[in-house]
Design a protein around this motif. Structure first.
Motif, PDB file in Angstrom:
ATOM      1  N   LEU A 147     -40.533 -35.506  90.327  1.00  0.00           N
ATOM      2  CA  LEU A 147     -40.388 -36.691  91.176  1.00  0.00           C
ATOM      3  C   LEU A 147     -41.402 -36.669  92.323  1.00  0.00           C
ATOM      4  O   LEU A 147     -41.474 -35.704  93.086  1.00  0.00           O
ATOM      5  CB  LEU A 147     -38.967 -36.755  91.735  1.00  0.00           C
ATOM      6  N   THR A 148     -42.186 -37.746  92.446  1.00  0.00           N
ATOM      7  CA  THR A 148     -43.204 -37.825  93.503  1.00  0.00           C
ATOM      8  C   THR A 148     -43.027 -39.040  94.406  1.00  0.00           C
ATOM      9  O   THR A 148     -43.616 -39.088  95.482  1.00  0.00           O
ATOM     10  CB  THR A 148     -44.613 -37.882  92.894  1.00  0.00           C
ATOM     11  N   LEU A 149     -42.231 -40.032  93.972  1.00  0.00           N
ATOM     12  CA  LEU A 149     -42.052 -41.244  94.772  1.00  0.00           C
ATOM     13  C   LEU A 149     -40.644 -41.780  94.585  1.00  0.00           C
ATOM     14  O   LEU A 149     -40.166 -41.921  93.455  1.00  0.00           O
ATOM     15  CB  LEU A 149     -43.055 -42.329  94.367  1.00  0.00           C
ATOM     16  N   ILE A 150     -39.979 -42.077  95.703  1.00  0.00           N
ATOM     17  CA  ILE A 150     -38.726 -42.831  95.702  1.00  0.00           C
ATOM     18  C   ILE A 150     -39.035 -44.185  96.324  1.00  0.00           C
ATOM     19  O   ILE A 150     -39.443 -44.267  97.489  1.00  0.00           O
ATOM     20  CB  ILE A 150     -37.631 -42.112  96.498  1.00  0.00           C
ATOM     21  N   ALA A 151     -38.869 -45.243  95.552  1.00  0.00           N
ATOM     22  CA  ALA A 151     -39.167 -46.604  96.011  1.00  0.00           C
ATOM     23  C   ALA A 151     -37.859 -47.383  96.043  1.00  0.00           C
ATOM     24  O   ALA A 151     -37.310 -47.721  94.986  1.00  0.00           O
ATOM     25  CB  ALA A 151     -40.181 -47.266  95.085  1.00  0.00           C
ATOM     26  N   HIS A 152     -37.364 -47.650  97.237  1.00  0.00           N
ATOM     27  CA  HIS A 152     -36.039 -48.251  97.418  1.00  0.00           C
ATOM     28  C   HIS A 152     -36.168 -49.766  97.523  1.00  0.00           C
ATOM     29  O   HIS A 152     -36.701 -50.286  98.510  1.00  0.00           O
ATOM     30  CB  HIS A 152     -35.389 -47.679  98.672  1.00  0.00           C
ATOM     31  N   ALA A 153     -35.656 -50.466  96.516  1.00  0.00           N
ATOM     32  CA  ALA A 153     -35.764 -51.928  96.474  1.00  0.00           C
ATOM     33  C   ALA A 153     -34.627 -52.571  97.264  1.00  0.00           C
ATOM     34  O   ALA A 153     -33.929 -53.468  96.783  1.00  0.00           O
ATOM     35  CB  ALA A 153     -35.758 -52.412  95.023  1.00  0.00           C
ATOM     36  N   ALA A 154     -34.444 -52.104  98.498  1.00  0.00           N
ATOM     37  CA  ALA A 154     -33.435 -52.635  99.413  1.00  0.00           C
ATOM     38  C   ALA A 154     -33.858 -52.238 100.815  1.00  0.00           C
ATOM     39  O   ALA A 154     -35.028 -51.901 101.041  1.00  0.00           O
ATOM     40  CB  ALA A 154     -32.045 -52.106  99.048  1.00  0.00           C
ATOM     41  N   GLY A 155     -32.911 -52.254 101.752  1.00  0.00           N
ATOM     42  CA  GLY A 155     -33.251 -51.969 103.139  1.00  0.00           C
ATOM     43  C   GLY A 155     -33.169 -50.499 103.480  1.00  0.00           C
ATOM     44  O   GLY A 155     -33.914 -49.681 102.952  1.00  0.00           O
ATOM     45  N   SER A 156     -32.213 -50.139 104.334  1.00  0.00           N
ATOM     46  CA  SER A 156     -32.134 -48.768 104.823  1.00  0.00           C
ATOM     47  C   SER A 156     -31.872 -47.768 103.702  1.00  0.00           C
ATOM     48  O   SER A 156     -31.092 -48.031 102.780  1.00  0.00           O
ATOM     49  CB  SER A 156     -31.025 -48.660 105.871  1.00  0.00           C
ATOM     50  N   VAL A 157     -32.512 -46.604 103.800  1.00  0.00           N
ATOM     51  CA  VAL A 157     -32.269 -45.513 102.849  1.00  0.00           C
ATOM     52  C   VAL A 157     -31.580 -44.328 103.546  1.00  0.00           C
ATOM     53  O   VAL A 157     -31.499 -43.239 102.986  1.00  0.00           O
ATOM     54  CB  VAL A 157     -33.580 -45.031 102.181  1.00  0.00           C
ATOM     55  N   LYS A 158     -31.096 -44.552 104.772  1.00  0.00           N
ATOM     56  CA  LYS A 158     -30.498 -43.465 105.543  1.00  0.00           C
ATOM     57  C   LYS A 158     -29.320 -42.809 104.811  1.00  0.00           C
ATOM     58  O   LYS A 158     -29.120 -41.603 104.891  1.00  0.00           O
ATOM     59  CB  LYS A 158     -30.018 -43.992 106.900  1.00  0.00           C
ATOM     60  N   HIS A 159     -28.556 -43.622 104.115  1.00  0.00           N
ATOM     61  CA  HIS A 159     -27.382 -43.119 103.408  1.00  0.00           C
ATOM     62  C   HIS A 159     -27.752 -42.450 102.088  1.00  0.00           C
ATOM     63  O   HIS A 159     -26.917 -41.797 101.458  1.00  0.00           O
ATOM     64  CB  HIS A 159     -26.441 -44.285 103.098  1.00  0.00           C
ATOM     65  N   LEU A 160     -28.994 -42.597 101.668  1.00  0.00           N
ATOM     66  CA  LEU A 160     -29.415 -42.227 100.317  1.00  0.00           C
ATOM     67  C   LEU A 160     -30.150 -40.900 100.249  1.00  0.00           C
ATOM     68  O   LEU A 160     -29.971 -40.122  99.307  1.00  0.00           O
ATOM     69  CB  LEU A 160     -30.301 -43.349  99.760  1.00  0.00           C
ATOM     70  N   ILE A 161     -30.999 -40.628 101.228  1.00  0.00           N
ATOM     71  CA  ILE A 161     -31.843 -39.437 101.186  1.00  0.00           C
ATOM     72  C   ILE A 161     -31.715 -38.650 102.478  1.00  0.00           C
ATOM     73  O   ILE A 161     -31.223 -39.154 103.486  1.00  0.00           O
ATOM     74  CB  ILE A 161     -33.328 -39.804 100.949  1.00  0.00           C
ATOM     75  N   GLY A 162     -32.163 -37.407 102.442  1.00  0.00           N
ATOM     76  CA  GLY A 162     -32.110 -36.546 103.613  1.00  0.00           C
ATOM     77  C   GLY A 162     -33.368 -35.714 103.740  1.00  0.00           C
ATOM     78  O   GLY A 162     -34.364 -35.954 103.043  1.00  0.00           O
ATOM     79  N   PRO A 163     -33.335 -34.708 104.588  1.00  0.00           N
ATOM     80  CA  PRO A 163     -34.523 -33.885 104.848  1.00  0.00           C
ATOM     81  C   PRO A 163     -35.103 -33.231 103.600  1.00  0.00           C
ATOM     82  O   PRO A 163     -36.320 -33.023 103.520  1.00  0.00           O
ATOM     83  CB  PRO A 163     -34.002 -32.830 105.834  1.00  0.00           C
ATOM     84  N   ALA A 164     -34.258 -32.899 102.617  1.00  0.00           N
ATOM     85  CA  ALA A 164     -34.744 -32.200 101.423  1.00  0.00           C
ATOM     86  C   ALA A 164     -35.812 -33.002 100.700  1.00  0.00           C
ATOM     87  O   ALA A 164     -36.757 -32.435 100.120  1.00  0.00           O
ATOM     88  CB  ALA A 164     -33.578 -31.895 100.487  1.00  0.00           C
TER      89      ALA A 164
END
Length: 342
Positions: free
Chosen positions: A83-100
């Motif tokens: 995995l090299t790119l996470i492309a979020h087709a919405a608004g905030s990603v705070k709930h989705l990803i973290g420091p890792a």
């Protein structure tokens, strides 16, 4: 002379809730994705725990996420070594990803800029209706049920001509609302502790304290992110400062407002409100706010819905094209920027 090595297209998977990809991506944008990427499956992953999901993650270079996507934690990252790119087709990603995610140097982008457009449009419409006293006139008309000839006899200050409007938060959406307000001859007051007076003036607003804004403005629209420092920033004291008949508009986050204090003001009839978000969301079935004539309560629809979703998909396709071509992302996120998102 040997031929150059064949570089395969990056492998792309989708991961979001029950919406199919057709709701987020037009046929032409799907064709653009297929031109630049190898689509692992057109069926979005709705979880990451099953063997089938883990098998697909192992074969994924680009993950397109959206509303309803499960959290991408360390175990998910371990299952997706390419995995090299996470492309979020919405608004905030705070709930989705973290420091890792950032520690693994995975690029992250989202469509918050595209989602800001309908929210700002909704806010503008609410501000114009609030300035015009639409909710109050609706009540009067329903009660009297006759021609009121308001244009001739009304002597109040309804209307937007040099009406003071307060914007709380010069966020991405807040700034777009400020842009939309420019043609409407209003006097804009702005509260944002991260901004100076000169920058506020460039945005067409006068920088003031929050108490002054709440006291001076007949219409107040909230556009701050929900952070520990902004939780319940609109408390009972701030609401009490609002003028009788003033309107509060919230298209940001319900937690910005002390819900108990707001309900007390609205039930009394002293204030008006356009509320697209509440705390909690949704309100209990027995909440009086559903039926109050001085409240417009909507179920978090200010952001992209219906055909507006494809604007988000278009931005994400643009970003993926840049990424595949080795160009900088226009909406890339860092761990630091993540903390300031709504």
């Amino acid at each position: 002379m040997s031929s150059p090595p064949v570089i395969s297209a990056p492998r792309l998977s989708f991961a979001f809730g029950p919406l199919g990809i057709d709701k987020l991506f037009s046929a032409s944008d799907q064709a653009r994705l297929e031109k630049h990427c190898s689509i692992v499956s057109r069926e979005p992953l709705q979880e990451f725990e099953s063997d089938a999901a883990r098998y697909r993650l192992a074969d994924t270079d680009i993950l397109v996420t959206g509303w309803g996507c499960a959290a991408i934690d360390a175990s998910v990252l371990q299952a997706a070594p390419s995995l090299t790119l996470i492309a979020h087709a919405a608004g905030s990603v705070k709930h989705l990803i973290g420091p890792a995610v950032f520690e693994r140097q995975i690029a992250v982008t989202n469509a918050a800029a595209a989602n800001a457009i309908p929210v700002a449009e909704f806010s503008l419409a609410a501000i114009l209706f609030a300035n015009k006293d639409v909710l109050r006139f609706r009540q009067v008309y329903a009660q009297q049920r006759r021609s009121l000839e308001m244009h001739q006899s009304f002597d109040g200050d309804s209307g937007s001509w040099h009406k003071k409007v307060g914007i709380v938060g010069a966020s991405r959406i807040g700034r777009r609302v400020l842009d939309l307000l420019r043609p409407h001859d209003m006097d804009i007051l702005l509260f944002d502790p991260m901004m100076g007076a000169a920058e506020a003036k460039q945005l067409g607003a006068e920088l003031v304290s929050l108490p002054e804004l709440m006291s001076e403005c007949q219409t107040v629209s909230l556009h701050a992110p929900l952070l520990p420092t902004t939780w319940h920033m609109i408390d009972a004291d701030m609401l009490a400062r609002m003028r009788d008949g003033a309107t509060l508009i919230n298209t940001a986050r319900g937690g910005l407002v002390d819900q108990t204090a707001l309900e007390a003001e609205l039930i009394s009839g002293r204030l008006f409100a356009f509320l697209d978000v509440t705390e909690p969301e949704a309100l209990p079935e027995n909440s009086q706010l559903y039926d109050l004539p001085n409240v417009v309560l909507t179920p978090h629809v200010a952001g992209a819905i219906g055909n507006e979703r494809q604007r988000l998909g278009r931005l994400i396709v643009d970003e993926i094209e840049r990424f595949v071509a080795g160009k900088p992302l226009q909406h890339s996120l860092t761990l630091e920027s993540l903390h300031h998102q709504a």
